[in-house]
Write a protein that holds these residues in place. Sequence first.
Motif, PDB file in Angstrom:
ATOM      1  N   ASN A  27      37.411   5.499 -16.323  1.00  0.00           N
ATOM      2  CA  ASN A  27      37.681   5.866 -17.720  1.00  0.00           C
ATOM      3  C   ASN A  27      37.302   7.305 -18.040  1.00  0.00           C
ATOM      4  OD1 ASN A  27      38.802   3.389 -18.214  1.00  0.00           O
ATOM      5  ND2 ASN A  27      37.006   2.538 -19.223  1.00  0.00           N
ATOM      6  N   ALA A  42      37.253   9.810 -15.998  1.00  0.00           N
ATOM      7  CA  ALA A  42      38.214  10.669 -15.299  1.00  0.00           C
ATOM      8  C   ALA A  42      39.554  10.678 -16.026  1.00  0.00           C
ATOM      9  CB  ALA A  42      38.389  10.191 -13.859  1.00  0.00           C
ATOM     10  N   LEU A  43      39.979   9.526 -16.536  1.00  0.00           N
ATOM     11  CA  LEU A  43      41.243   9.457 -17.272  1.00  0.00           C
ATOM     12  C   LEU A  43      41.155  10.219 -18.590  1.00  0.00           C
ATOM     13  CD1 LEU A  43      42.312   5.750 -16.658  1.00  0.00           C
ATOM     14  CD2 LEU A  43      43.392   7.809 -15.749  1.00  0.00           C
ATOM     15  N   LYS A  44      40.015  10.120 -19.273  1.00  0.00           N
ATOM     16  CA  LYS A  44      39.844  10.853 -20.533  1.00  0.00           C
ATOM     17  C   LYS A  44      39.859  12.357 -20.282  1.00  0.00           C
ATOM     18  CE  LYS A  44      37.505   7.270 -23.102  1.00  0.00           C
ATOM     19  NZ  LYS A  44      36.261   6.772 -23.667  1.00  0.00           N
ATOM     20  N   ALA A  45      39.257  12.775 -19.164  1.00  0.00           N
ATOM     21  CA  ALA A  45      39.261  14.202 -18.832  1.00  0.00           C
ATOM     22  C   ALA A  45      40.678  14.682 -18.530  1.00  0.00           C
ATOM     23  CB  ALA A  45      38.353  14.462 -17.637  1.00  0.00           C
ATOM     24  N   ALA A  46      41.512  13.796 -17.986  1.00  0.00           N
ATOM     25  CA  ALA A  46      42.898  14.153 -17.673  1.00  0.00           C
ATOM     26  C   ALA A  46      43.807  13.997 -18.888  1.00  0.00           C
ATOM     27  CB  ALA A  46      43.415  13.293 -16.527  1.00  0.00           C
ATOM     28  N   GLY A  47      43.295  13.429 -19.981  1.00  0.00           N
ATOM     29  CA  GLY A  47      44.087  13.253 -21.190  1.00  0.00           C
ATOM     30  C   GLY A  47      44.975  12.022 -21.152  1.00  0.00           C
ATOM     31  N   ALA A  48      44.609  11.046 -20.357  1.00  0.00           N
ATOM     32  CA  ALA A  48      45.405   9.803 -20.253  1.00  0.00           C
ATOM     33  C   ALA A  48      44.480   8.610 -20.449  1.00  0.00           C
ATOM     34  CB  ALA A  48      46.090   9.734 -18.892  1.00  0.00           C
ATOM     35  N   GLU A  49      44.070   8.370 -21.710  1.00  0.00           N
ATOM     36  CA  GLU A  49      43.119   7.290 -21.981  1.00  0.00           C
ATOM     37  C   GLU A  49      43.690   5.921 -21.630  1.00  0.00           C
ATOM     38  OE1 GLU A  49      43.579   9.704 -24.402  1.00  0.00           O
ATOM     39  OE2 GLU A  49      41.663  10.720 -24.109  1.00  0.00           O
ATOM     40  N   ILE A  74      46.178   4.317 -19.317  1.00  0.00           N
ATOM     41  CA  ILE A  74      47.032   4.583 -18.152  1.00  0.00           C
ATOM     42  C   ILE A  74      48.281   3.712 -18.157  1.00  0.00           C
ATOM     43  CG2 ILE A  74      45.906   2.966 -16.574  1.00  0.00           C
ATOM     44  CD1 ILE A  74      46.147   5.118 -14.412  1.00  0.00           C
ATOM     45  N   LEU A  78      51.584   5.292 -19.619  1.00  0.00           N
ATOM     46  CA  LEU A  78      52.189   6.478 -19.028  1.00  0.00           C
ATOM     47  C   LEU A  78      53.631   6.193 -18.621  1.00  0.00           C
ATOM     48  CD1 LEU A  78      49.310   7.792 -16.734  1.00  0.00           C
ATOM     49  CD2 LEU A  78      50.021   8.690 -18.937  1.00  0.00           C
TER      50      LEU A  78
END
Length: 123
Positions: free
Chosen positions: A47, A49-56, A58, A61
């Motif tokens: 979670n 890592a996904l928030k850092a990538a801007g994809a809360e 997944i 997508l």
Amino acid sequence: MGMIKEFKEFAFKGNVIDLAVGVIIGAAFGKIVSSLVDDVITPLLLNPALKAAGAEDIAKLSWNGVAYGNFLSAVISFLCIAMVLFWLIKGANKINKKPEEAPAGPSNEEVLLTEIRDLLKNK
């Protein structure tokens, strides 16, 4: 009567019962590993890592109408489960590692034959 006897031999043979126990324990262990991934690893590692990538989320997508988020989620889940199983099996193998046996020396017969050979050479 022959068919019933054959079925009893098959059904209550050790291999079939061992297999059934293995399947039941495997299913229970699968639930444990899934819970570890879903309830521990995903919130702690995935979670953020996904928030850092801007994809809360997944699962939402998509690209040009192709919803690849669920597939990506399944792949990530598989990789997490595979890694956890790898660690568990590696740890179990370390615990169950048997010490290597020292090579056995020559037997009494070999020693006697060697002495006879040496005596024959010296004559």
